[in-house]
Design a protein around this motif. Structure first.
Motif, short mmCIF file in Angstrom:
data_model
loop_
_atom_site.label_atom_id
_atom_site.label_comp_id
_atom_site.label_asym_id
_atom_site.label_seq_id
_atom_site.Cartn_x
_atom_site.Cartn_y
_atom_site.Cartn_z
N VAL A 100 33.39 30.63 27.01
CA VAL A 100 33.55 32.09 26.46
C VAL A 100 35.14 32.07 26.29
CG1 VAL A 100 33.39 34.34 27.02
CG2 VAL A 100 31.76 32.86 27.31
N LEU A 101 35.74 31.71 27.45
CA LEU A 101 37.37 31.87 27.52
C LEU A 101 37.82 31.19 26.19
CD1 LEU A 101 38.86 32.85 30.13
CD2 LEU A 101 39.34 30.57 30.52
N GLY A 102 37.59 29.82 26.00
CA GLY A 102 38.15 29.28 24.96
C GLY A 102 37.75 30.25 23.44
N ARG A 103 36.83 30.45 23.45
CA ARG A 103 36.36 31.19 22.23
C ARG A 103 37.39 32.19 22.00
NH1 ARG A 103 31.42 31.39 19.56
NH2 ARG A 103 31.58 29.09 19.63
N ARG A 104 37.48 33.04 23.05
CA ARG A 104 38.36 34.22 23.16
C ARG A 104 39.64 34.03 22.61
NH1 ARG A 104 35.77 37.17 28.43
NH2 ARG A 104 33.64 38.11 27.14
N VAL A 105 40.22 32.86 23.13
CA VAL A 105 41.65 32.34 22.47
C VAL A 105 41.49 32.36 20.94
CG1 VAL A 105 43.21 30.76 22.84
CG2 VAL A 105 42.22 31.55 24.89
N TYR A 106 40.35 31.68 20.56
CA TYR A 106 40.47 31.57 19.35
C TYR A 106 40.39 32.57 18.56
CZ TYR A 106 40.05 26.41 19.44
OH TYR A 106 40.32 24.91 19.66
N ALA A 107 39.66 33.60 19.02
CA ALA A 107 39.40 34.92 18.50
C ALA A 107 40.68 35.55 18.27
CB ALA A 107 38.36 35.64 19.13
N ILE A 108 41.67 35.49 19.42
CA ILE A 108 42.86 36.26 19.26
C ILE A 108 43.64 35.75 18.32
CG2 ILE A 108 45.02 36.80 20.72
CD1 ILE A 108 43.09 36.89 23.07
N GLY A 109 43.62 34.23 18.17
CA GLY A 109 44.62 33.79 17.37
C GLY A 109 44.12 34.00 15.85
N GLY A 110 42.89 34.25 15.64
CA GLY A 110 42.36 34.39 14.35
C GLY A 110 42.51 35.78 13.65
N ASN A 111 42.30 36.66 14.70
CA ASN A 111 42.30 38.16 14.02
C ASN A 111 42.72 38.95 15.51
OD1 ASN A 111 42.36 40.77 13.23
ND2 ASN A 111 40.85 40.39 11.80
N GLU A 112 43.77 39.34 15.79
CA GLU A 112 44.03 39.94 17.14
C GLU A 112 43.22 41.44 17.10
OE1 GLU A 112 47.87 41.08 18.82
OE2 GLU A 112 46.54 41.96 20.27
N SER A 161 51.38 18.96 25.60
CA SER A 161 50.95 19.50 24.30
C SER A 161 49.55 20.00 24.40
CB SER A 161 50.81 18.44 23.08
OG SER A 161 51.00 17.10 23.95
N MET A 162 48.78 19.70 25.48
CA MET A 162 47.53 20.24 25.71
C MET A 162 47.56 21.65 26.22
SD MET A 162 44.97 17.31 27.67
CE MET A 162 45.74 16.40 28.41
N GLY A 163 48.63 22.00 26.84
CA GLY A 163 48.77 23.35 27.27
C GLY A 163 49.40 24.25 26.08
N MET A 164 50.27 23.58 25.55
CA MET A 164 50.83 24.10 24.28
C MET A 164 49.79 24.60 23.27
SD MET A 164 53.88 25.24 23.40
CE MET A 164 55.18 24.24 24.13
N MET A 165 49.01 23.84 23.12
CA MET A 165 47.94 24.00 22.13
C MET A 165 47.32 25.34 22.09
SD MET A 165 46.96 22.98 19.50
CE MET A 165 46.18 21.45 18.59
N PHE A 166 46.90 25.69 23.39
CA PHE A 166 46.21 27.36 23.43
C PHE A 166 47.46 28.07 23.15
CE2 PHE A 166 43.66 24.29 26.19
CZ PHE A 166 42.18 24.96 25.97
N GLY A 202 44.76 30.54 15.66
CA GLY A 202 43.61 30.64 15.46
C GLY A 202 42.88 29.05 15.11
N VAL A 203 43.60 28.33 14.89
CA VAL A 203 43.25 26.77 14.56
C VAL A 203 43.91 25.63 15.27
CG1 VAL A 203 42.71 25.12 12.53
CG2 VAL A 203 42.85 27.57 12.26
N GLY A 204 43.09 24.74 15.84
CA GLY A 204 43.78 23.67 16.54
C GLY A 204 42.68 23.32 17.41
N THR A 205 42.83 21.98 18.06
CA THR A 205 41.94 21.30 18.91
C THR A 205 42.67 20.55 20.09
OG1 THR A 205 41.63 19.48 17.75
CG2 THR A 205 40.05 21.03 17.44
N VAL A 206 42.04 20.58 21.15
CA VAL A 206 42.81 19.77 22.22
C VAL A 206 42.86 18.24 21.75
CG1 VAL A 206 42.61 19.27 24.62
CG2 VAL A 206 41.86 21.31 23.83
N MET A 207 41.92 17.81 21.21
CA MET A 207 41.78 16.60 20.55
C MET A 207 43.07 16.29 19.79
SD MET A 207 40.25 13.57 20.96
CE MET A 207 40.58 12.20 20.23
N GLY A 208 43.13 17.16 18.82
CA GLY A 208 44.54 17.31 17.84
C GLY A 208 45.77 17.23 18.48
N ALA A 209 46.13 17.89 19.88
CA ALA A 209 47.16 17.67 20.51
C ALA A 209 47.29 16.52 20.95
CB ALA A 209 47.00 18.58 21.79
N ILE A 210 46.19 15.55 21.34
CA ILE A 210 46.40 14.35 22.13
C ILE A 210 46.74 13.52 20.90
CG2 ILE A 210 45.02 12.26 22.80
CD1 ILE A 210 45.23 14.52 25.08
#
Ligand SMILES: Nc1ncnc2c1ncn2[C@@H]1O[C@H](COP(=O)(O)OP(=O)(O)OP(=O)(O)O)[C@@H](O)[C@H]1O
Ligand SMILES: [Mg+2]
Lengths: 512, 387
Positions: free
Chosen positions: B256-268, B56-61, B333-341
């Protein structure tokens, strides 16, 4: 005989951390075009959303009276039943459905669930005629321009037996001809007893058509002006909106122009779907340090396509041409390369291309320049926060804090966030595409000031705008573009609205 | 009073999943007459769910980018099969085997990534193909049989415990020390966050709220730590999960990597026009998913101490469900690793609790489906209310 159709009494509406409306009263008569003006974030859209049931009864305080009967709308459907129809700042048409389908969406002429296409089409024809739109009812929405889409929205409203039509910045994305058509239509409807509420930042239009003007500031009504009694010049309205006199629309500036630092040459590109159609045709363009260069043209002239093409080949196919910076040919074939070379592009479409709406101001401001708020790939939270703070202050972005989601900001403030993002990317060349669309006069002035500041710092600014006065007031030099070609280049001194229009018409004459 | 209500309402949303987990634990603690939280069962819970936690940690991304990966269950299987083949048939020792299968996971991720990011086939289709492909290949490698056993070292990843250096009898001292350190770290983190917000004059909740947070966290960690020390100590796999959590949480929140993933999900589109290499990022996200699936594959096969053709069946659904229960948004665009856990633990506790109660697999499935639906509906409804 004029009588009051609709009355809003003592409306107060709060969002977490924001009092958007406080004790607002508002009244619409049966034969008026009522303009609602005010600065960005003043509460105009919110007031109309309360009226139309977008914010249901119970989420605000106060009363709404329709023909003296209190209404408690739970959703838009209920307000529409009373003939109150709102056309939002962002159009809500389905691109892949036809005009007819869109007009009757959710309101289909059907029996037992089966749509009767003959009557639908016939009725659509009738409606299109009323709004003065000559299109086949079967044309898909995506194939007509924004101006026509706006008319379709109105046709849709008319199909619902509308009494009060609310238009939230309907002309923001329209060119002058389309705007004029729309305003004429409003006057026409008024004669037929349909009142409209017109929210607009284009005060010249307001002055032209409105007979009552309500000015709101910081969520409260400042005054209501009546054409018959009051002086309603633009200056008068502005004074009400910003609370002081604004003698100049454009901040003073003494250009300090240096060498050419940015140049596009022989730029040709084709439409991404229709590969035969040229969207840019051998375009040449150069900008000097400290210079503000305008690109004038009508909607659809190919200015956005050119800008996006230059900025990382983000639009168009089979692109050829060169980009030079400081005399060196540079590669701008991807957005990150373009940004690395100091180019920034502020899109005209902030919702789709500018912002990540679900995220906060901080997230958006730093997005195009994460390098400057990180070290070794790790974000520096403190720095991000202080950057976001700085820009909120510098641009007076109206928000309860930097952690506010951008979706909750008013249109104008969203635009300021997008601008902040690009200015924070520290560009040398700034391409602004309709940067003041949907922005109030005061904020426009601030944004012009910022643009001037950037130019004074030796940056090259390319200013794309469909508002001629703005181009004429701001730019040192103006290119006129039409159908993907540059058809004229004018100095500040020689440029005027007539000459620009003439250049466009001439080029069309030559082409055909 | 109104203040307090507002506070609870605002925070309920943020901590809804913690509350949900708590409620579910209490429910099963009562219905299983206390078996659920016995030291041995707490350890068991962690071991049983270790691979879902990793997945789930991987799936979260992947979900943050707005998509899902359907292939992970099959990837878990094929990784086990390769490891089994190498150690059992070829007699290769544990370390080289582990390294090889990790590389295999990355390669599988790259395979998906190329088709998704560069050939531009929707992830749903690519990973559906991967799901069939790798399940098939697993059977080919194993020839339909089960391969066992793995070398001791390999097996110990999932079935071993950290030795107690302090050598205490009764309670495991090392575990208690680690527990104490963790509690201090969490408290420190919360206090530091306060200081930062204060520095920037940002409105924040009162002290009481943060103290409550620290107390609850301390109780939770303390309880788990105590339970572990009362049984066999810290399982190796818990250390692995802890490490992965720290790393991925850091990547998501602070890089920065994480931030970019969120940005892509939020508005590609906006992300692309902000200079983010969206294709490359998509590629990386799927490569990472392959890598995590490989780790999960190792953990799972080590736990069974066997490579079986049926391994990992349906894991993709557990992982996806865990992410959504943990607050991810289906539109990206939304989700956290803690949430996955938390989501994975919710699923895990339900599984475990129902097993103790002797409820059959059939009913377990049905109930899990309802829980997923309920959790997401709750999330959606609370969000609508606050708008
Ligand atoms: N959903 C929301 N949540 C929180 N705050 C909101 C929300 N919607 C609007 N606001 C806030 O309410 C205020 C009024 O916003 P509104 O959209 O009515 O302004 P406006 O007058 O239409 O401005 P503009 O001319 O920029 O469109 C703004 O400060 C805005 O940030
Ligand atoms: Mg508005």
């Amino acid at each position: 005989m004029s009588k009051t159709v609709l009355e809003m009494k003592n409306i107060t509406k709060t969002f977490p951390g924001v009092k958007a409306l406080s004790d607002v009263s508002f009244e619409i008569k049966n034969d008026e075009i009522h303009a609602l003006v005010g600065e960005n974030g003043a509460g105009k859209s919110t007031l109309m959303k309360v009226l139309s049931g977008v914010y249901p009864h119970g989420t605000y305080e106060g009363q709404i009276l329709y023909e003296n009967v209190e209404c408690q709308f739970r959703d838009i459907k209920q307000s529409e039943e009373k003939g109150i129809v709102i056309i939002h700042q962002e159009l809500a048409l389905v691109p892949y459905l036809s005009i007819a389908e869109n007009i009757f969406l959710g309101n289909e002429t059907a029996r037992g669930g089966i749509i009767n296409w003959n009557t639908t089409i016939a009725k659509t024809r009738q409606l299109l005629k009323t709004v003065g739109l000559e299109e086949n009812p079967n044309t898909l929405i995506k194939d007509i321009g924004v101006g026509k889409q706006q008319l379709v929205e109105i046709a849709k409203a008319l199909s619902k037996d509308v009494k009060v039509l609310i238009l939230d910045e309907p002309t923001a994305a329209l060119n002058e001809t389309d705007s004029d058509n729309l305003l004429k239509l409003l006057l026409e409807l008024r004669k037929q007893g349909i009142s409209s509420v017109l929210i607009s930042h284009k005060l010249n239009e307001v002055v032209k058509v409105a007979n009552v003007i309500t000015i709101i500031r910081d969520g409260a009504v400042i005054e209501t002006l009546d054409v018959q009694k009051d002086d309603i010049s633009e200056d008068r309205i502005i004074r009400g909106m910003v609370g002081r006199d604004m003698t100049h629309r454009f901040p003073a500036r003494t250009p300090k122009i240096g060498e050419v630092i940015f140049e596009v040459s022989d730029w040709t590109a084709y439409h991404p779907l229709n590969e035969e159609r040229k969207i840019s045709d051998k375009v040449h363009l150069k900008v000097r340090a400290g210079e503000i260069v305008g690109i004038a043209g009508l909607m659809g002239a190919g200015r956005t396509e050119l800008a996006m093409g230059v900025f990382g080949h983000s639009y168009g196919k089979r692109i050829t041409g060169k980009v030079f910076k400081n005399g060196q040919a540079i590669d701008t074939s991807s957005v990150d390369k373009a940004i690395k070379h100091g180019i920034a592009y502020v899109s005209e479409d902030r919702k789709n291309y500018g912002l990540v709406l679900a995220n906060d101001i901080k997230f958006n401001v730093t997005l195009a320049n994460l390098d400057d708020v990180s070290k070794g790939g790790v974000l520096d939270d403190n720095k991000e926060i202080s950057v976001a703070h700085e820009y909120c202050k510098r641009f007076s972005i109206k928000t309860p804090g930097i952690f506010q989601k951008t979706v909750n900001l008013s249109g104008g403030n969203q635009q300021k966030v997008v601008l902040s993002k690009w200015i924070f990317s520290q560009p040398d060349v700034l391409i602004l595409d309709e940067p003041t669309r949907g922005i109030d006069v005061g904020a426009k002035y601030e944004i012009y000031g910022i643009i001037n500041e950037l130019a004074a710092a030796g940056k090259a600014v390319i200013f794309i705008s469909s508002e001629m006065p703005e181009i004429l007031g701001m730019c040192d030099r103006i290119y006129v573009m039409d159908e993907g070609r540059m058809c004229a280049e004018l100095n500040r001194e020689e440029a005027s609205q007539e000459i620009i229009m003439k250049a466009i018409l001439n080029s069309r004459g030559r082409a055909s | 009073m109104e203040q307090v209500q507002k506070l609870i309402k605002q925070n309920l949303k943020q901590y809804a999943m913690f509350v949900a987990l708590f409620v579910i634990i209490v429910f099963f603690q009562i219905t299983t007459k206390g078996i659920l939280l016995q030291p041995q069962n707490v350890t068991n819970l962690i071991l049983q769910n270790s691979y879902v936690l990793v997945l789930s940690m991987g799936m979260m991304f992947v979900i943050i980018t707005g998509y899902v990966d359907l292939s992970v269950g099959s990837v878990v299987a094929i990784i086990g099969a390769i490891a089994g083949y190498m150690t059992v048939q070829l007699k290769i020792s544990a370390i080289p085997t582990i390294l090889t299968v990790l590389v295999a996971g990355v390669l599988i991720g790259m395979f998906h990534g190329v088709f998704i990011a560069y050939v531009r086939i929707p992830p749903f289709i690519v990973t559906l193909a991967g799901m069939l492909l790798f399940r098939g290949l697993t059977m080919v490698i194993l020839n339909g049989r089960t391969m066992a056993p793995f070398p001791k070292l390999y097996e110990n990843i999932s079935n071993g415990y950290i030795p107690d250096f302090f050598g205490g009898s009764g309670l495991n001292i090392l575990t208690l020390v680690v527990t104490a350190v963790l509690i201090l770290l969490v408290a420190f983190g919360i206090i530091q966050k306060r200081a930062q917000l204060k520095k920037y004059d940002i409105k924040q909740t009162g002290w009481a709220f943060d103290i409550a947070k620290i107390v609850i966290a301390a109780l939770l960690i303390g309880f788990v730590g105590y339970s572990l020390s009362a049984y066999k100590g810290v399982p190796n796999v818990l250390i692995l999960i802890g490490l992965l959590f720290v790393i991925y949480n850091f990547v998501a929140e602070r890089t920065v990597l994480g931030r970019r993933v969120y940005a892509i999900g939020g508005n590609e589109k906006a992300a692309r026009l902000s200079g983010i290499k969206t294709r490359w990022m998509m590629f990386l996200v799927f490569v990472n998913m392959g890598f995590m699936a490989a780790i999960a594959g190792i953990v799972f096969s080590a736990r069974l101490n066997a490579a079986t053709p049926k391994a990992g069946n349906g894991f993709e659904l557990d992982a996806i469900a865990a992410c959504f229960i943990g607050g991810a948004s289906a539109s990206g665009g939304v989700g956290t690793v803690m949430g996955a856990i938390i989501g994975a633990l919710v699923m895990g506790v339900i599984n475990n609790g129902m097993s103790i109660l002797g409820i059959g697999i059939d009913w377990q499935q049905a109930i899990k489906g309802l829980v997923l639906l309920g959790a997401v509906a709750f999330d959606v409804l609370t969000k609508q209310q606050s708008d």
